[in-house]
Enzyme design. Structure first.
Site, short mmCIF file in Angstrom:
data_model
loop_
_atom_site.label_atom_id
_atom_site.label_comp_id
_atom_site.label_asym_id
_atom_site.label_seq_id
_atom_site.Cartn_x
_atom_site.Cartn_y
_atom_site.Cartn_z
N ASP A 63 0.83 -1.20 0.00
CA ASP A 63 0.00 0.00 0.00
C ASP A 63 0.87 1.25 0.00
O ASP A 63 2.01 1.21 0.49
CB ASP A 63 -0.89 0.02 1.24
CG ASP A 63 -1.97 -1.04 1.20
OD1 ASP A 63 -2.32 -1.50 0.10
OD2 ASP A 63 -2.46 -1.42 2.28
N TYR A 91 5.87 -8.21 9.09
CA TYR A 91 5.60 -6.77 9.18
C TYR A 91 5.81 -6.27 10.61
O TYR A 91 5.67 -7.03 11.58
CB TYR A 91 4.14 -6.46 8.82
CG TYR A 91 3.73 -6.80 7.42
CD1 TYR A 91 3.82 -5.86 6.39
CD2 TYR A 91 3.18 -8.04 7.11
CE1 TYR A 91 3.40 -6.15 5.10
CE2 TYR A 91 2.76 -8.35 5.83
CZ TYR A 91 2.87 -7.40 4.83
OH TYR A 91 2.45 -7.70 3.56
N ARG A 198 -4.28 -4.32 7.47
CA ARG A 198 -5.33 -3.31 7.69
C ARG A 198 -6.58 -3.95 8.30
O ARG A 198 -7.20 -3.41 9.22
CB ARG A 198 -5.70 -2.63 6.37
CG ARG A 198 -4.68 -1.60 5.91
CD ARG A 198 -5.14 -0.88 4.67
NE ARG A 198 -5.05 -1.70 3.47
CZ ARG A 198 -5.89 -1.63 2.43
NH1 ARG A 198 -6.91 -0.80 2.47
NH2 ARG A 198 -5.71 -2.40 1.37
#
Length: 333
Positions: A63, A91, A198
């Site tokens: 993103d 992440y 997300r």
């Protein structure tokens, strides 16, 4: 000025820039943002301009607000993109509690605000436990998932009401790195391909009886590639200006997530010509009794020659001399 076009083939691991940080507070109208948020497409376009190589593909997007590892395949290495996809990712994520956006991250429009309860580390850990392992996850409406041939984000931006189907993803580990009460969490996540951080942030907020949005995201690994393998856009710019961009490339097939065998030139030649090749377990010690496994074939110097697929397992798997039948799936040399 852009560098003169050069012939480049290989892998380029980029440390994509993203949003360096975000406030715990919801964004407001007129609030300044970072000067530039790069899409993965932007990075590809910049590398294409600098290298003169038109054929560039990536093994999985990031993103615009996310930074970190983005693996590009240049030239004939684009033929390998599919074999690098589907790898696990790691992440580091920061989650802001108290508000949610339509995109599930700070780049979106605030659609909900909620009070944040007085949370403890134990509360957060208890909520995170429900997300570890293989779960069903609903991706964000603003995602690249296609429905009826069009990306969901394109339809959502037109104001259409869209939703993605839930799908199974795996979170191998989710570690609470830091909790800054009352409303900031820092997570280290190891997940399968297809998992949305997300959505994890949004769903975690619900589990904590509040709202949440993803504030910062940095991808540290894609498969075997990590930040130590990556170069920045500034380094790429400098190397291109000095005429040495090709020195930043990794060989096609580097860290390819497939078993490998080394075959002599004559056998490689026969595979390259499309022949079906019987190979004993001694020559190709790969178990192909289940499905049709893929194997990378290397030459004597260790360079990738191509990918071959098992068409027929050995008639007697207990006999080392019994041969499996293989054919070239994709050949580079």
């Amino acid at each position: 000025m852009p560098a003169e076009p050069i012939s480049v083939d290989g892998l380029l691991v980029v440390d994509k820039p993203g949003r360096p940080g975000a406030s715990n507070k919801p964004p407001t109208a007129g609030e300044p943002s970072v000067d530039r948020l790069w899409t993965s497409h932007d990075v590809v376009a910049r590398v294409r301009r600098l290298s003169g190589q038109r054929r560039i593909g990536h093994t999985g997007t990031l993103d615009p607000m996310a930074s970190g590892v983005l693996v590009l395949c240049l030239g004939f290495a684009t033929r390998l993109v599919e074999y690098y996809q589907g790898e696990d990712k790691r992440y580091v994520a920061e989650v802001a509690l108290g508000y949610a956006t339509d995109t599930f991250d700070v780049e979106g429009k605030v659609v909900e605000t909620m009070p944040v309860p007085a949370l403890t580390v134990e509360n957060v850990e208890s909520a995170l436990a429900a997300f570890r392992g293989t779960i069903w996850q609903v991706p964000p409406a603003y995602s690249a998932i296609k429905q009826e041939g069009e990306a969901l984000y394109a339809r959502a931006r037109r104001g259409e009401v869209v939703s993605a189907d839930a799908r199974q993803v795996t979170f191998h580990s989710i570690e609470l790195v830091d909790f800054a009460p009352p409303d900031r969490l820092r997570l280290a996540v190891h997940c399968s391909a297809g998992a949305y951080i997300r959505s994890l942030a949004y769903d975690l907020g619900r589990s904590l009886n509040t709202a949440a949005t993803l504030a910062v995201l940095r991808r540290e690994t894609v498969g075997e590639f990590g930040l130590a393998d990556a170069v920045t856009l500034a380094q790429i710019e400098t190397a291109a200006a000095d005429g040495r961009l090709a020195t930043l490339l990794r060989k096609p097939g580097d860290k390819l997530p497939l078993p490998q065998v080394q075959l002599p030139a004559e056998l490689r030649r026969r595979l390259a010509h499309g022949q079906h090749l019987p190979l004993s377990h001694a020559l190709c010690p790969v178990d192909c009794t289940r499905g049709q496994p893929l194997v990378q074939v290397r030459d004597e110097a260790g360079n990738l020659a191509g990918i071959m697929r098992c068409l027929q397992p050995p008639t007697d798997s207990s006999d080392p001399a019994s041969a499996a039948v293989w054919k070239a799936e994709k050949w580079l040399s």
